[in-house]
Design an enzyme around this catalytic site. Structure first.
Site, PDB file in Angstrom:
ATOM      1  N   CYS A 195      22.164  90.876  54.646  1.00  0.00           N
ATOM      2  CA  CYS A 195      22.759  90.845  53.298  1.00  0.00           C
ATOM      3  C   CYS A 195      21.709  90.545  52.235  1.00  0.00           C
ATOM      4  O   CYS A 195      21.997  90.645  51.037  1.00  0.00           O
ATOM      5  CB  CYS A 195      23.846  89.771  53.198  1.00  0.00           C
ATOM      6  SG  CYS A 195      25.255  90.043  54.253  1.00  0.00           S
TER       7      CYS A 195
ATOM      8  N   HIS B  17      29.748  86.602  50.124  1.00  0.00           N
ATOM      9  CA  HIS B  17      30.140  87.840  50.809  1.00  0.00           C
ATOM     10  C   HIS B  17      31.274  87.491  51.766  1.00  0.00           C
ATOM     11  O   HIS B  17      31.049  86.806  52.763  1.00  0.00           O
ATOM     12  CB  HIS B  17      28.952  88.435  51.551  1.00  0.00           C
ATOM     13  CG  HIS B  17      29.294  89.668  52.333  1.00  0.00           C
ATOM     14  ND1 HIS B  17      30.118  90.646  51.833  1.00  0.00           N
ATOM     15  CD2 HIS B  17      28.928  90.081  53.569  1.00  0.00           C
ATOM     16  CE1 HIS B  17      30.251  91.608  52.729  1.00  0.00           C
ATOM     17  NE2 HIS B  17      29.541  91.289  53.797  1.00  0.00           N
TER      18      HIS B  17
ATOM     19  N   HIS C 127      34.481  88.516  54.349  1.00  0.00           N
ATOM     20  CA  HIS C 127      35.071  89.526  55.241  1.00  0.00           C
ATOM     21  C   HIS C 127      36.576  89.275  55.388  1.00  0.00           C
ATOM     22  O   HIS C 127      37.159  89.657  56.401  1.00  0.00           O
ATOM     23  CB  HIS C 127      34.414  89.456  56.623  1.00  0.00           C
ATOM     24  CG  HIS C 127      33.093  90.169  56.723  1.00  0.00           C
ATOM     25  ND1 HIS C 127      32.470  90.400  57.920  1.00  0.00           N
ATOM     26  CD2 HIS C 127      32.299  90.708  55.779  1.00  0.00           C
ATOM     27  CE1 HIS C 127      31.320  91.045  57.709  1.00  0.00           C
ATOM     28  NE2 HIS C 127      31.187  91.231  56.419  1.00  0.00           N
TER      29      HIS C 127
ATOM     30  N   GLU D  56      49.205  86.399  37.006  1.00  0.00           N
ATOM     31  CA  GLU D  56      48.616  85.216  36.370  1.00  0.00           C
ATOM     32  C   GLU D  56      47.201  84.924  36.879  1.00  0.00           C
ATOM     33  O   GLU D  56      46.319  84.500  36.116  1.00  0.00           O
ATOM     34  CB  GLU D  56      49.540  84.011  36.631  1.00  0.00           C
ATOM     35  CG  GLU D  56      49.071  82.684  36.064  1.00  0.00           C
ATOM     36  CD  GLU D  56      49.115  82.610  34.534  1.00  0.00           C
ATOM     37  OE1 GLU D  56      49.735  83.486  33.908  1.00  0.00           O
ATOM     38  OE2 GLU D  56      48.505  81.678  33.975  1.00  0.00           O
TER      39      GLU D  56
ATOM     40  N   HIS E  42      35.581  96.794  54.924  1.00  0.00           N
ATOM     41  CA  HIS E  42      34.506  95.862  55.305  1.00  0.00           C
ATOM     42  C   HIS E  42      34.691  94.485  54.656  1.00  0.00           C
ATOM     43  O   HIS E  42      34.937  93.496  55.351  1.00  0.00           O
ATOM     44  CB  HIS E  42      33.178  96.519  54.901  1.00  0.00           C
ATOM     45  CG  HIS E  42      31.964  95.683  55.088  1.00  0.00           C
ATOM     46  ND1 HIS E  42      30.709  96.219  55.164  1.00  0.00           N
ATOM     47  CD2 HIS E  42      31.783  94.332  55.172  1.00  0.00           C
ATOM     48  CE1 HIS E  42      29.816  95.261  55.328  1.00  0.00           C
ATOM     49  NE2 HIS E  42      30.446  94.097  55.325  1.00  0.00           N
TER      50      HIS E  42
HETATM   51 ZN   LIG Z   1      29.456  92.255  55.633  1.00  0.00          ZN
END
Ligand SMILES: [Zn+2]
Length: 207
Positions: free
Chosen positions: A81, A99, A101, A122, A172
């Protein structure tokens, strides 16, 4: 004041991972967080480890490029990443990137053939610069076999939508950011609610 507000960033990162693991956002060793410290360095968890079991000695620290990377005391492999986190830090001046998942991210991309869009909730107010009654949009980019291959499309999505604090990856997950970890955490919680809302609306035939 809770002790997390004044804790060193490596400890904050590990604690957030434990909390996000409990939410199903970083299970199966996927997902991650990167935090920027006041000196301009970035903290990052290693690849392929159980994210709820991290300690500060497991974390990588780097400046602006890979050459400046400081290996963790406990060794480990840098996450794939890395270039995606870097792209967001540079393009948005972010202080924290998450990140996730979460299953709601993957499912939300299945019910949105183009970009994600939702209105009249809201929780939209929890995303900086957004209100309840105008549509909140999140770009969706197509998934790739390897995480670094997403970098180009992620950069294009950031250029395409200057208001967003998130970019979804189809089937993903999602990249979400903020000026600091507190704002990024709030954004991540609100976005996850809205992704789930979209999926539940589709289930109700109202999407
Ligand atoms: Zn990922």
């Amino acid at each position: 004041m809770h002790e997390l507000y004044t804790a060193p960033l490596p400890e904050v990162l590990c604690e957030l991972m434990r909390r996000f693991y409990a939410l199903g956002w970083v299970s199966g060793t996927g997902g991650g967080i990167s935090l920027k410290d006041p000196e301009g360095g970035y903290w990052l968890a290693p690849s392929g480890v159980h994210k709820e079991l991290l300690s500060p000695d497991d974390l990588f620290r780097f400046e602006d490029d890979l050459e400046s990377c400081t290996e963790p005391k406990n060794g480990g492999k840098l996450t794939e990443c890395f270039p995606l986190f870097q792209t967001i830090f540079r393009a948005r001046g972010a202080g924290a990137v998450i990140h996730s998942h979460s299953i709601w991210t993957a499912l939300a991309t299945r019910v949105c053939p183009g970009d994600f869009e939702i209105v009249d909730f809201e929780m939209q107010k929890g995303i900086s610069g957004h209100g309840v009654f105008s549509p909140l949009r999140v770009p969706i980019i197509e998934n790739t076999e390897r995480e670094p291959e997403l970098t180009g499309a992620l950069g294009e999505a950031l250029a395409r939508d200057e208001r967003t604090y998130a970019v979804l990856v189809r089937g993903h997950g999602v990249y979400i950011w903020g000026d600091d970890w507190k704002q990024a955490k709030r954004h991540a919680e609100c976005y996850d609610y809205l992704f789930r809302a979209k999926v539940e609306l589709a289930r109700l035939g109202q999407a």
